[in-house]
Design an enzyme around this catalytic site. Sequence first.
Site, PDB file in Angstrom:
ATOM      1  CB  SER A   6      69.770  35.526  62.931  1.00 42.16           C
ATOM      2  OG  SER A   6      68.445  35.125  62.693  1.00 42.16           O
TER       3      SER A   6
ATOM      4  N   GLY B  46      72.624  39.810  51.872  1.00 39.68           N
ATOM      5  CA  GLY B  46      71.232  40.018  52.277  1.00 39.68           C
ATOM      6  C   GLY B  46      70.302  39.210  51.398  1.00 39.68           C
ATOM      7  CB  SER B  47      70.071  38.302  47.881  1.00 41.24           C
ATOM      8  OG  SER B  47      69.421  37.282  47.151  1.00 41.24           O
ATOM      9  CG  LEU B  48      69.612  34.527  53.064  1.00 46.04           C
ATOM     10  CD1 LEU B  48      68.492  33.851  53.834  1.00 46.04           C
ATOM     11  CD2 LEU B  48      70.854  34.643  53.944  1.00 46.04           C
TER      12      LEU B  48
ATOM     13  CE  LYS C 247      66.431  32.589  64.230  1.00 42.61           C
ATOM     14  NZ  LYS C 247      65.742  32.237  62.982  1.00 42.61           N
TER      15      LYS C 247
ATOM     16  CD  GLU D 236      74.349  29.502  33.528  1.00 43.11           C
ATOM     17  OE1 GLU D 236      73.877  29.002  34.578  1.00 43.11           O
ATOM     18  OE2 GLU D 236      74.453  28.870  32.475  1.00 43.11           O
TER      19      GLU D 236
ATOM     20  NE  ARG E 164      74.375  30.057  16.105  1.00 48.95           N
ATOM     21  CZ  ARG E 164      74.251  29.542  14.891  1.00 48.95           C
ATOM     22  NH1 ARG E 164      73.657  30.233  13.943  1.00 48.95           N
ATOM     23  NH2 ARG E 164      74.729  28.339  14.614  1.00 48.95           N
TER      24      ARG E 164
END
Lengths: 638, 638
Positions: free
Chosen positions: A40, A124-126, A249, A381, A488
């Site tokens: 990669s 690292g979290s894609l 690759k 979010e 609220r």
Amino acid sequence: MTLTAPAATIGLDTVADVAAQLRVDSVRSSTSAGSGHPTSSMSAADLFAVLVTRHLRYDWDDPGSAANDHLVLSKGHASPLLYSLFKAVGVVSDDELMNGYRRFGQRLQGHPTPALPWVDVATGSLGQGLPDGVGIALAGRYLDRQPYRVWVLCGDSEMAEGSIWEALDKAAYYRLSNLTVLVDVNRLGQRGPTDLGWDVDAYARRAEAFGARALVVDGHDLTAVDEALTAAGNPPDDRPTVILARTVKGRGFSEVEDSNDWHGKPFPPDMAERAVRELGGVRNLTVRGPRPVATGTDGASPTADPAARPVTTEPTGPSTPARYDVGEPVPTRKAYGDALVALGARNPRVVALDGEVSNSTYAVEFARAHPGRYFEMFIAEQQMVAAATGLAARGYRPFASTFAAFLTRAYDFIRMGAVSGADLCLVGSHAGVEIGPDGPSQMGLEDLAMMRAVQGSTVLYPSDATSTVALTEAMAVLPGISYLRTTRGKYPVLYPDGEAFPVGGSKVLSSSDEDAVTLVGAGVTLHACLAAADMLADEGIRARVIDCYSVKPIDDATLAAAVAATGGRIVVAEDHHPEGGLGSAVKDSLVADGRVAPSMVHLAVRGMPGSGSAKELLAWAGIDADHIASAARSLVTG
Amino acid sequence: MTLTAPAATIGLDTVADVAAQLRVDSVRSSTSAGSGHPTSSMSAADLFAVLVTRHLRYDWDDPGSAANDHLVLSKGHASPLLYSLFKAVGVVSDDELMNGYRRFGQRLQGHPTPALPWVDVATGSLGQGLPDGVGIALAGRYLDRQPYRVWVLCGDSEMAEGSIWEALDKAAYYRLSNLTVLVDVNRLGQRGPTDLGWDVDAYARRAEAFGARALVVDGHDLTAVDEALTAAGNPPDDRPTVILARTVKGRGFSEVEDSNDWHGKPFPPDMAERAVRELGGVRNLTVRGPRPVATGTDGASPTADPAARPVTTEPTGPSTPARYDVGEPVPTRKAYGDALVALGARNPRVVALDGEVSNSTYAVEFARAHPGRYFEMFIAEQQMVAAATGLAARGYRPFASTFAAFLTRAYDFIRMGAVSGADLCLVGSHAGVEIGPDGPSQMGLEDLAMMRAVQGSTVLYPSDATSTVALTEAMAVLPGISYLRTTRGKYPVLYPDGEAFPVGGSKVLSSSDEDAVTLVGAGVTLHACLAAADMLADEGIRARVIDCYSVKPIDDATLAAAVAATGGRIVVAEDHHPEGGLGSAVKDSLVADGRVAPSMVHLAVRGMPGSGSAKELLAWAGIDADHIASAARSLVTG
């Protein structure tokens, strides 16, 4: 050999040598570590070689320079490539690369983090590096007003994450022509082909449709890559640029090229030797590309911003928050908005973001007072938290708000914000069943558990306007992830202006030597505890009432003293599911103290709520004054 | 007047009356409730009127019919419109609409839930209805093999959620021509204009780029809408259809049309009266549109599926799981894969999904054995959980897996799955610091807290292959959200084949009358507890060791008995942050029991980990055998 050169003077023949070196070092470092992603890294080596030698404007001797470009490795598993690049510019030694990579206690971790001074955000979290990069580009364009560029390398697999498209949508909306996304389209993910394979045109159509300029190149044609990066660095309009680079690759080592069998695996030593040989052997080139443009230049393109968005970091608006009269009914969410306006007036680094509910969270007050420092993220979010992380990386103090329920959408981003060491102030409104008729989809009932479990976090839950103001101000200087939970409805102000609310503290609102039971609440349940204490007092039962506004850290000493003073009897009520929230924090504290076996009743939302009024739902959940009083009564008399 | 008609025989004049009635009833119901979203309902009333009278093939007398079309209100806040539609087809009375909407204990909640038999999935967290609908359409196309269509109404604001684009990407990849998305482009969100406003062409370009067929219409031109829905129902190819309908918020009541001031607000009674008057007064039409096509017909288009995807619900593969020898080193993630294959062979309703890491989670074994029931979701965890929710709504039992860390990406979808009452089996691999060199981005350290806080959830954490198989099988019949946590590394099998592992139970692995301390672990820390017990035994300290494989519900009786028998001394070790996980579950249990004040040491991952070997990181976190033994020793001798 060391080459230090002004822009574009390093020839493409040298670039090719650098690319070979990046591949060789990616192979060597991962084999030496026994794990990692050489293939990669190899697919993107040409992209990085061209970028670092001829386009990335960076003073490697001063990574803190405000003028430096920013490089984000969204495909964080290609860390061998990034670290090899750091060797190629001379800031990481070959020894560190070979003996530090992925080793315990070392900074060259499996996926990059800001433990390295040249890394802005942890990846690292894609699907997160690009959204983070949008935050950095927002800072550059609207706050720093520096001509730096933000370069993000994405993998093709991560283009399947919706967060990538949230990011491109916002990049286009905010006209981030200072942002370039390089997509390494090597067609292979971890377990097999991606859904679009080598269809770079399909990616290009998507990028264009989302408002970016798309350029398609052969990612191994150095000239083509160089032209694309030149074009990206000199945008003809206000659009961000997305470069779709068709790559192979494992490129450069014929045994593994375009193979589905070599994701995330280092080559065994004999194979690594063959790879290095095929790639021309070990090199130790040091190259330096262009230096940053002098700071102070306004990077905003003259054609940018036709909507005349205010661009300012100057404080505006009132510098002191509203004061509230004790007894006055004020929603804590409104007090948050008031506090944020005043905070922003005093501190020009404070910025705010919201997910299209600013009139509910009251972030709208900040947007009105400090429009140049407010970023509307619409209903996205994940991007909201990522943009906050990018802004924090540039030294701003972001406050990001939405309904507490919808912060669950961004949990992976919050978690990664902690890995980044980002100082993020998150605010969730509309907590619990108290919101009433909208029903469970809008009720934050997991947020305290979620936020407490984040490493190094602070969790605050005020019950009145005065404490909300104090805690909002406290958040602005807290390290790491901090979370404020607001309610609220309107509830009476309990504390006079000027009262102190240290993080880790609590307030004892009712106390005597005859207290028979301790009542612990926060937010809406504190008001219920106070009402319950009144009911119990009428029956001759004295209750100690604690406002546990600081859920993490919690006030161990006050809780322990109260429980000891009230014979171990304690009722904790929270508008949250029973796991991981206020009750859990109290139990953690009392068990750690260990002096008494508390006789504890833990009132929480145990069923699945529906619609109703706040009063009906608090009663249904068993967390209103009647239920608190009843639980206390049973402890005292039972 | 009641009209029941075969397809396309209700004239557009009647459709216009129905549309007016839907608007009037949206106004009346929200005003009567005192909350709700009338203007967001009015913009889409024409779309729904045409759909329900002429295109939605639904037997309102048999909502459970397998042949029925499916209608998903992704913009869940437009519930007045949906409930008014239910009145218009005669399944909800005017009385219920006027007196039940948003009231406590009633089924017409603020946002729709499957408490209503005509609702498949709960909505209200935006950007989820379409991903859920993709799951239903997958079931229709590949499993039910019914010609039903799935119609999803989206708001334009929610198109900013990345999950919408994950959904369209998968809808195109899986050739879901049975899916039609209607986007109500009324240009206004909660707090102001959306980022794309009325640029329906921009939405259309995005939808086309993501592989859908886009149709742009005036959403108030009944003829145009009818033609678009006819086209959607008769797709010329395998693409899903997205209809971009330009609409006006509050359409039909001139006082509020296209106004930014009337989001989420019911009209005051006098205003509601004027609105009803302008809309032609109260109507009580009952209409029934086309009935479903006879079941048993194969709905797959003949041109579909050129890749010859196997379409089957027949069991294949081995029907009994692998057996493991005690002492054999087997990763629990591998045992999960083995168990799932066997489960799938016995139960044709079991399906599996994974987020492009199936070779790590071992879901790949199911994909190989039962390819017709495996759905690759690529790196799109939100869509993975949403597809599982849609499949569960059609009666399938989905197992969805990825790294434990990346399930945080889908927390809002998991939470909403619980609101839907969906039976989802979620599996997170690569838990904790045990994974080693990849570093913190890949380490699940918040997953137990997150999953425990979900209402009605079950949380399981096996330590060996035998228990993993048993618990995987147990999950297949559990109601609600269940979660299985698996570990990366190989650890010895502890239990013989055939051992029972009831949910809510535990295993006492070492016990005597002389036990001085209780050691509680799960997953990798159970093996550390066993090693610590051996170390302590050498010093003459007997330890009781408990395998707490069921974290929620937890085995209260066994824990209480152990703590009582060991003088209150207990060490809990977990590869998770200290908040909300195993230690928290044990404390909840012991405090609720309340008989003794436990002397408890809670070992957990308190800092931010980096890379390293599993051994190094377990030691660093203080959760290895040495630290457990040391904690036990200090409790016993201290």
